[in-house]
Design an enzyme around this catalytic site. Structure first.
Site, PDB file in Angstrom:
ATOM      1  CB  CYS A  26      38.742  37.266  38.148  1.00 52.60           C
ATOM      2  SG  CYS A  26      37.400  38.201  37.452  1.00 52.60           S
TER       3      CYS A  26
ATOM      4  CG  ASN B  59      34.007  33.695  32.754  1.00 49.34           C
ATOM      5  OD1 ASN B  59      33.202  32.867  33.193  1.00 49.34           O
ATOM      6  ND2 ASN B  59      35.091  34.027  33.419  1.00 49.34           N
TER       7      ASN B  59
ATOM      8  N   GLY C  33      26.892  45.678  31.426  1.00 47.55           N
ATOM      9  CA  GLY C  33      27.089  46.580  30.291  1.00 47.55           C
ATOM     10  C   GLY C  33      28.438  46.447  29.611  1.00 47.55           C
TER      11      GLY C  33
ATOM     12  CB  THR D 154      29.485  41.382  40.717  1.00 42.57           C
ATOM     13  OG1 THR D 154      30.540  41.042  39.800  1.00 42.57           O
ATOM     14  CG2 THR D 154      29.773  40.763  42.063  1.00 42.57           C
TER      15      THR D 154
HETATM   16  N1  PLP Z   1      29.701  36.766  35.348  1.00 43.19           N
HETATM   17  C1  PLP Z   1      30.475  36.463  34.307  1.00 43.19           C
HETATM   18  C2  PLP Z   1      30.228  35.201  33.559  1.00 43.19           C
HETATM   19  C3  PLP Z   1      31.514  37.320  33.934  1.00 43.19           C
HETATM   20  O1  PLP Z   1      32.302  37.009  32.903  1.00 43.19           O
HETATM   21  C4  PLP Z   1      31.718  38.502  34.678  1.00 43.19           C
HETATM   22  C5  PLP Z   1      32.858  39.399  34.368  1.00 43.19           C
HETATM   23  O2  PLP Z   1      33.905  38.963  33.937  1.00 43.19           O
HETATM   24  C6  PLP Z   1      30.858  38.776  35.742  1.00 43.19           C
HETATM   25  C7  PLP Z   1      29.858  37.893  36.055  1.00 43.19           C
HETATM   26  C8  PLP Z   1      30.996  40.032  36.550  1.00 43.19           C
HETATM   27  O3  PLP Z   1      30.442  41.121  35.875  1.00 43.19           O
HETATM   28  P1  PLP Z   1      30.785  42.616  36.349  1.00 43.19           P
HETATM   29  O4  PLP Z   1      32.200  42.857  35.979  1.00 43.19           O
HETATM   30  O5  PLP Z   1      29.837  43.492  35.603  1.00 43.19           O
HETATM   31  O6  PLP Z   1      30.537  42.651  37.811  1.00 43.19           O
END
Ligand code: PLP
Length: 390
Positions: A328, A154, A203, A76
């Site tokens: 989420c 995702n 990570g 993020t």
């Molecule tokens: N982008 C995608 C496509 C994701 O699947 C996710 C997490 O589910 C994120 C961004 C966010 O990553 P982080 O949890 O490291 O902030």
């Protein structure tokens, strides 16, 4: 409810297990090697070399130069850092172009930017989640500062044409960012050969810990730091480094580089067996996404006329962990924004389950899920008024 004896973890797009090798690589930096890498003394200073080694491991996985890798706290943050930098360094341009199926890390940033006066255009997708490239070409114009389209989705695992999109952005003088959080370590990459300006990764999707990520910034692309303060990361990301996790991320990248081909083949075989058998044995199911361009580890299956949350709860009793839509959106009764953008009918979108696999899954686990899942679906359909009336 009793706790199941073992966990069958098929929710790897939500997060992954830390690889034992990663944990071992991190251990010294959580115990004896606790110095600050910025310290002048040897005890702290020696730690800096390990951060640089991790940067090299990460760069090797991406097919990039170590100087192009900035360590961050998560995917993020990397997304935000790239997009904010592009917008603030192109003040004459007022527009951001993103796809409708981006992760909230990008979509909600877009909404926030809209409130701050930017224009945001959302590229639509078709029923399989494929990007409408004609609309993309119309939207990207000389007011566009940055185009941001994920490398892989995702929820469906769909892979997007990032090479083509980056060319399109550049033709219009815009920068191109890709959220590759789900793609890194699952598809081969050689960023040296592509014209992608920024790439985000995380990570914890890669068998490293939560709370560490990286942002790739192509050589020669101007970058304004998102977090300012100290001089860390060559002045591009302030804050004392999360040394243990950075070292872990480096190790995870090394493991992914070494085993990418064999692992994706293995995981793809497991996914295909799961998906094919479900399609053959359970009535009224559909696979959401583009089977031609998809991550090998992901399948998103709609079990029509029942609720995904109920399926998850019953699977959970057997220790099977999956997800309905993205992690989420779990907890909200609205079908996911991705399935809505694809125009999946409500009766199917509500019953969508995502299984996302990793190198640690086995064929025995797939067989276990294939034994438990069909009766769960049949049981829920027995009590579903929608099923009775279908
Ligand atoms: N982008 C995608 C496509 C994701 O699947 C996710 C997490 O589910 C994120 C961004 C966010 O990553 P982080 O949890 O490291 O902030």
């Amino acid at each position: 409810m009793s706790t199941p004896e073992k966990v069958i973890y098929m929710d790897n797009n939500a997060t992954t297990a830390v690889a034992p090798e990663v944990f071992e690589a991190m251990r010294p930096f959580l115990t004896e090697l606790y110095g600050n890498p910025s310290s002048i003394h040897h005890f702290g200073g020696q730690v800096a070399a390990h951060i640089e080694a991790a940067r090299e491991q990460m760069a090797a996985l991406l097919g990039a130069a170590p100087t192009e890798v900035i360590f961050t706290s998560c995917g993020t943050e990397s997304d935000s850092a790239a997009i904010h930098s592009a917008l603030s360094l192109c003040p004459k341009r007022n527009k951001l172009v993103v796809s409708k199926v981006e992760h909230p890390a990008v979509l909600n940033l877009g909404k926030d930017l809209e409130r701050r006066g930017y224009r945001v255009s959302l590229i639509p997708v078709d029923g399989k989640g494929r990007l409408d490239m004609e609309r993309a070409a119309e939207m990207i114009d000389d007011d566009t500062a940055v185009v941001s389209v994920m490398w892989a989705n995702n929820e469906t695992g769909n892979i997007y044409p990032v090479a083509e999109l980056s060319e399109l952005a550049h033709k219009n003088g815009a920068l191109f960012h890709t959220d590759a959080v789900q793609a890194v370590g699952k598809v081969p990459m050689n960023l040296d050969d592509l014209s992608i300006d920024f790439l985000s990764l995380s990570g914890h999707k890669l068998h490293a810990p939560k709370g560490v990520g990286a942002l790739y910034v192509k050589r020669g692309v101007r970058f304004r730091p998102f977090i300012v303060g100290g001089h860390q990361e060559s002045g591009r990301r302030a804050g004392t480094e999360n040394v243990a996790s950075i070292v872990g991320l480096g190790k995870a990248a090394e493991l992914a580089s070494a085993h990418l081909a064999e692992e994706t083949a293995f995981v793809g075989k497991l996914r295909d067996k799961l998906e094919k058998t479900v399609l053959e044995t359970v009535p009224s199911v559909r696979v959401n996404g583009d089977p031609e361009h998809r991550l090998p580890n992901t399948t998103n299956i709609s079990f029509e006329y029942i609720e995904g949350e109920s399926i998850l709860m019953l699977l959970d009793m057997f220790g099977i962990c999956a997800s309905s839509g993205s992690a989420c959106t779990t907890g909200s009764l609205e079908p996911s924004h991705v399935l809505r953008a694809m125009g999946i009918p409500y009766t199917a979108a509500h019953g969508a389950i995502r299984f996302s696999l990793s190198r640690y899954n086995t064929m025995q686990e797939i067989d276990f899920v294939l034994e438990k899942l069909p009766p769960v679906i049949a049981r829920l359909r027995e009590i579903s008024p929608y099923w009775k009336n279908s």
